[in-house]
Write an enzyme that holds these catalytic residues in place. Structure first.
Site, mmCIF file in Angstrom:
data_model
loop_
_atom_site.group_PDB
_atom_site.id
_atom_site.type_symbol
_atom_site.label_atom_id
_atom_site.label_comp_id
_atom_site.label_asym_id
_atom_site.label_seq_id
_atom_site.Cartn_x
_atom_site.Cartn_y
_atom_site.Cartn_z
ATOM 1 N N HIS A 120 0.856 -1.196 0.000
ATOM 2 C CA HIS A 120 0.000 0.000 0.000
ATOM 3 C C HIS A 120 0.889 1.243 0.000
ATOM 4 O O HIS A 120 1.920 1.273 0.683
ATOM 5 C CB HIS A 120 -0.931 -0.005 1.216
ATOM 6 C CG HIS A 120 -2.016 1.015 1.101
ATOM 7 N ND1 HIS A 120 -1.784 2.354 1.324
ATOM 8 C CD2 HIS A 120 -3.316 0.909 0.749
ATOM 9 C CE1 HIS A 120 -2.907 3.020 1.117
ATOM 10 N NE2 HIS A 120 -3.856 2.166 0.773
ATOM 11 N N GLU A 176 -4.297 2.126 -7.292
ATOM 12 C CA GLU A 176 -4.603 3.181 -6.316
ATOM 13 C C GLU A 176 -3.708 4.387 -6.586
ATOM 14 O O GLU A 176 -2.598 4.463 -6.032
ATOM 15 C CB GLU A 176 -4.339 2.688 -4.892
ATOM 16 C CG GLU A 176 -5.332 1.682 -4.397
ATOM 17 C CD GLU A 176 -5.582 1.816 -2.897
ATOM 18 O OE1 GLU A 176 -6.712 1.571 -2.488
ATOM 19 O OE2 GLU A 176 -4.659 2.181 -2.143
HETATM 20 P P1 13P Z 1 -9.683 6.409 0.463
HETATM 21 O O1 13P Z 1 -10.876 5.563 0.048
HETATM 22 O O2 13P Z 1 -9.829 6.990 1.814
HETATM 23 O O3 13P Z 1 -9.344 7.375 -0.615
HETATM 24 O O4 13P Z 1 -8.449 5.381 0.573
HETATM 25 C C1 13P Z 1 -8.165 4.550 -0.469
HETATM 26 C C2 13P Z 1 -7.170 3.550 -0.030
HETATM 27 O O5 13P Z 1 -6.033 3.882 0.236
HETATM 28 C C3 13P Z 1 -7.638 2.158 0.123
HETATM 29 O O6 13P Z 1 -6.589 1.272 0.312
#
Ligand code: 13P
Length: 253
Positions: free
Chosen positions: A96, A168
């Site tokens: 992540h 992401e």
């Molecule tokens: P948000 O949904 O708060 O933007 O976060 C996304 C995330 O990092 C999920 O792993």
């Protein structure tokens, strides 16, 4: 194929009592659910999550947000995939961007973790995404390619099929810039990841691989990202802490 909706609670909530309330609320609110669900609370709430959610027949699976690459030994402070498996965990989020930017994890570390998680029989959810600066400098595709290749180094064809990827973009995460990544941009990257995987492991594998989208998902926009078949689901951060909102996201599937 059922869409996969994953709740990443990150480092929340602050007490076991709150976590219990969230889990009980989630359990109570799930009716006629059409998605595959995974909840990833902090390590310390995993046992409780499994206990509370087990009652609904495995409708919601449990995931962890990280783990170490060894199974046991002298590694102070680390949690192994074997320990997670023993608790009933089925998925582990790896690489992540918050672990990269806040803790200093590298793609090489992610690759070791991916291997260890696969060897333990758990499913890795590997996060990939570029920063705002990288996107503005037209480096996004190159960055994504490097990240994908480095974090899956040494992974065989049989193994890659078991990995779930999450695109992401860092600039879309609600606690970063929180910009909106359009569903078209999310789709472009999902297709690009499939193409890259296809080039290495064969076209069919690329087509079959699951790519999720994560970044600023809420009950209003969730549906947009799920419309295309190439996006297999969502990785939800902030909005997953509000159980009502999360249930609405699940309902939009
Ligand atoms: P948000 O949904 O708060 O933007 O976060 C996304 C995330 O990092 C999920 O792993």
């Amino acid at each position: 194929m059922k869409k996969l909706i994953i709740a990443n609670w990150k480092c929340n909530p602050a007490s076991l009592k709150e976590a219990q309330n969230m889990l009980v609320g989630l359990k109570a609110g799930l009716k006629n659910n059409k998605a595959e669900l995974v909840v990833c609370p902090p390590f310390v709430y995993l046992t409780e999550a499994n206990k509370i959610l087990k009652g609904i027949g495995g409708v919601v699976k449990i995931g962890a947000q990280n783990c170490f690459w060894e199974t046991a030994g002298a590694y102070t402070g680390e949690i192994s995939p074997l320990m997670l498996k023993d608790l009933g965990v089925k998925y582990v989020i790896l690489g992540h961007s918050e672990r990269v930017t806040t803790i200093g994890e590298t793609n090489e570390m992610t690759a070791k973790k991916v291997k260890a998680v696969l060897n333990t029989g758990l499913t890795p959810i590997v996060c990939i995404g570029e920063t705002l600066q990288e996107r503005e400098q037209a480096e996004a595709f190159g960055v994504i390619e490097k990240e994908l290749k480095e974090s899956t180094k040494g992974i065989h064809k049989k193994e890659i099929e078991k990995i779930i990827f999450a695109y992401e973009p860092l600039w879309a995460i609600s606690t970063n810039q929180g910009l909106i990544c359009s569903s078209d941009d999310a789709l472009t990257m999902a297709l690009y990841l499939k193409k890259l995987i296809g080039e290495i492991y064969g076209r069919k594998t690329g087509q079959a691989i699951k790519i999720l989208y994560g970044g600023n998902i809420n009950k209003k926009n969730a549906k947009n990202y799920l419309e295309n078949e190439a996006i297999s689901g969502l990785l939800v951060g902030g909005a997953s802490l509000n159980i009502k909102e999360f249930l609405s996201i699940v309902k939009s599937v």
